[in-house]
Design a protein around this motif. Structure first.
Motif, mmCIF file in Angstrom:
data_model
loop_
_atom_site.group_PDB
_atom_site.id
_atom_site.type_symbol
_atom_site.label_atom_id
_atom_site.label_comp_id
_atom_site.label_asym_id
_atom_site.label_seq_id
_atom_site.Cartn_x
_atom_site.Cartn_y
_atom_site.Cartn_z
ATOM 1 N N MET A 1 40.639 32.274 37.250
ATOM 2 C CA MET A 1 40.149 31.588 36.074
ATOM 3 C C MET A 1 40.899 30.282 35.929
ATOM 4 O O MET A 1 42.064 30.188 36.213
ATOM 5 N N SER A 2 40.212 29.282 35.432
ATOM 6 C CA SER A 2 40.867 28.007 35.229
ATOM 7 C C SER A 2 41.752 28.082 33.998
ATOM 8 O O SER A 2 41.515 28.852 33.085
ATOM 9 N N GLY A 3 42.768 27.239 33.953
ATOM 10 C CA GLY A 3 43.793 27.297 32.926
ATOM 11 C C GLY A 3 43.300 27.288 31.495
ATOM 12 O O GLY A 3 43.770 28.038 30.671
ATOM 13 N N GLY B 1 43.324 37.350 33.088
ATOM 14 C CA GLY B 1 43.137 36.299 34.083
ATOM 15 C C GLY B 1 41.870 36.460 34.899
ATOM 16 O O GLY B 1 41.558 35.639 35.748
ATOM 17 N N GLY B 2 41.122 37.542 34.653
ATOM 18 C CA GLY B 2 39.871 37.759 35.363
ATOM 19 C C GLY B 2 40.030 38.304 36.772
ATOM 20 O O GLY B 2 39.073 38.340 37.532
ATOM 21 N N ARG B 3 41.242 38.745 37.108
ATOM 22 C CA ARG B 3 41.454 39.297 38.448
ATOM 23 C C ARG B 3 41.044 40.767 38.534
ATOM 24 O O ARG B 3 40.740 41.252 39.612
ATOM 25 N N ARG B 4 41.052 41.460 37.392
ATOM 26 C CA ARG B 4 40.604 42.856 37.327
ATOM 27 C C ARG B 4 39.825 43.055 36.037
ATOM 28 O O ARG B 4 40.114 42.408 35.030
ATOM 29 N N SER C 1 34.848 32.821 28.613
ATOM 30 C CA SER C 1 35.093 33.279 29.972
ATOM 31 C C SER C 1 34.017 32.795 30.922
ATOM 32 O O SER C 1 32.950 32.363 30.512
ATOM 33 N N LYS C 2 34.291 32.899 32.202
ATOM 34 C CA LYS C 2 33.278 32.594 33.197
ATOM 35 C C LYS C 2 32.096 33.528 33.026
ATOM 36 O O LYS C 2 30.965 33.139 33.209
ATOM 37 N N ASN D 1 39.245 34.439 29.316
ATOM 38 C CA ASN D 1 38.094 35.347 29.282
ATOM 39 C C ASN D 1 38.058 36.102 27.965
ATOM 40 O O ASN D 1 38.907 35.916 27.092
ATOM 41 N N LEU D 2 37.085 36.991 27.806
ATOM 42 C CA LEU D 2 36.887 37.648 26.522
ATOM 43 C C LEU D 2 38.061 38.520 26.105
ATOM 44 O O LEU D 2 38.333 38.650 24.916
ATOM 45 N N TYR D 3 38.801 39.090 27.034
ATOM 46 C CA TYR D 3 39.946 39.934 26.678
ATOM 47 C C TYR D 3 41.093 39.077 26.147
ATOM 48 O O TYR D 3 41.773 39.447 25.195
ATOM 49 N N LYS D 4 41.280 37.919 26.742
ATOM 50 C CA LYS D 4 42.306 36.999 26.259
ATOM 51 C C LYS D 4 41.895 36.410 24.916
ATOM 52 O O LYS D 4 42.721 36.293 24.008
ATOM 53 N N ARG D 5 40.614 36.058 24.770
ATOM 54 C CA ARG D 5 40.125 35.536 23.481
ATOM 55 C C ARG D 5 40.383 36.545 22.376
ATOM 56 O O ARG D 5 40.807 36.189 21.279
ATOM 57 N N ALA D 6 40.119 37.825 22.677
ATOM 58 C CA ALA D 6 40.326 38.866 21.675
ATOM 59 C C ALA D 6 41.801 38.931 21.273
ATOM 60 O O ALA D 6 42.121 38.954 20.082
#
Length: 195
Positions: A1-3, A39-42, A157-158, A7-12
């Motif tokens: 993910m770009s800096g 970070g969208g890796r998992r 998020s993407k 994504n939605l989990y981080k937004r939450a």
């Protein structure tokens, strides 16, 4: 993910004001696991998202996670709507569906859908799909007091369509961090997880 594009989990998590370390501790995760989810890796398992919904007190996260991970397309797209609009839409869908019940029973009486019945059945199925989306709209609009509120400006998020360029499913979510506020409605299914 770009800096600049969480994504939605981080937004939450960001909407609650929790640090990543504190959230990981409260969620019973390692900081590295939470970092990978954010970070969208998992993709977090449903059980982890259920804990996020409870800890963050953000029921919209359950629906957004479900829509983002729905590979089979079994969930309807739920558009952002204020409570009054979503209630009117639900009433209209229910009235339309009520008018089609006789046709559905006629089609179903022989326990099969004939070729000449298929277009009418497909129309009824589409109305059922629209009704399901309207039900979700009312639930989440009511959950948020029916007040349209924008999310904090932390990007998207993407999965939800780009970095800040597309509104997420529920742009009117209440971002209250009031610890007394519950994460209702309760999405408990038999044998499932209480969100």
């Amino acid at each position: 993910m770009s800096g600049g594009c969480p994504n939605l989990y981080k937004r939450a998590r960001l909407s609650t004001g929790m640090t990543q370390e504190r959230a990981a501790e409260v969620l019973g995760l390692s900081p590295e696991s939470l970092k990978q989810y954010e970070g969208g890796r998992r993709v977090p398992p449903d059980e982890v998202v259920a804990r996020m919904v409870e800890v963050y007190r953000l029921p919209w996260l359950a629906l957004e996670h479900s829509q983002a991970t729905d590979r089979l397309g079994v969930l309807p797209r739920v558009e952002e709507q204020p409570l009054v609009n979503s209630s009117v839409a639900l009433e209209n869908r229910l009235r339309e569906l009520t008018g089609q019940l006789g046709s559905l029973m006629r089609i179903a009486e022989d326990n099969r859908i004939d070729r000449d019945e298929r277009p009418e059945f497909d129309s009824i199925a589409a109305e059922l799909w629209d009704t399901l989306a309207a039900i979700y709209q009312v639930i989440f609009a009511a959950e948020n007091g029916g007040i349209k509120r924008e999310r904090p400006d932390v990007g998207t998020s993407k999965r939800s369509g780009g970095c800040g360029s597309v509104k997420s499913t529920f742009g009117y979510v209440d971002y209250s961090t009031d610890p007394q506020r519950g994460a209702s409605p309760n999405f408990r299914r038999r044998g499932g997880v209480s969100l």
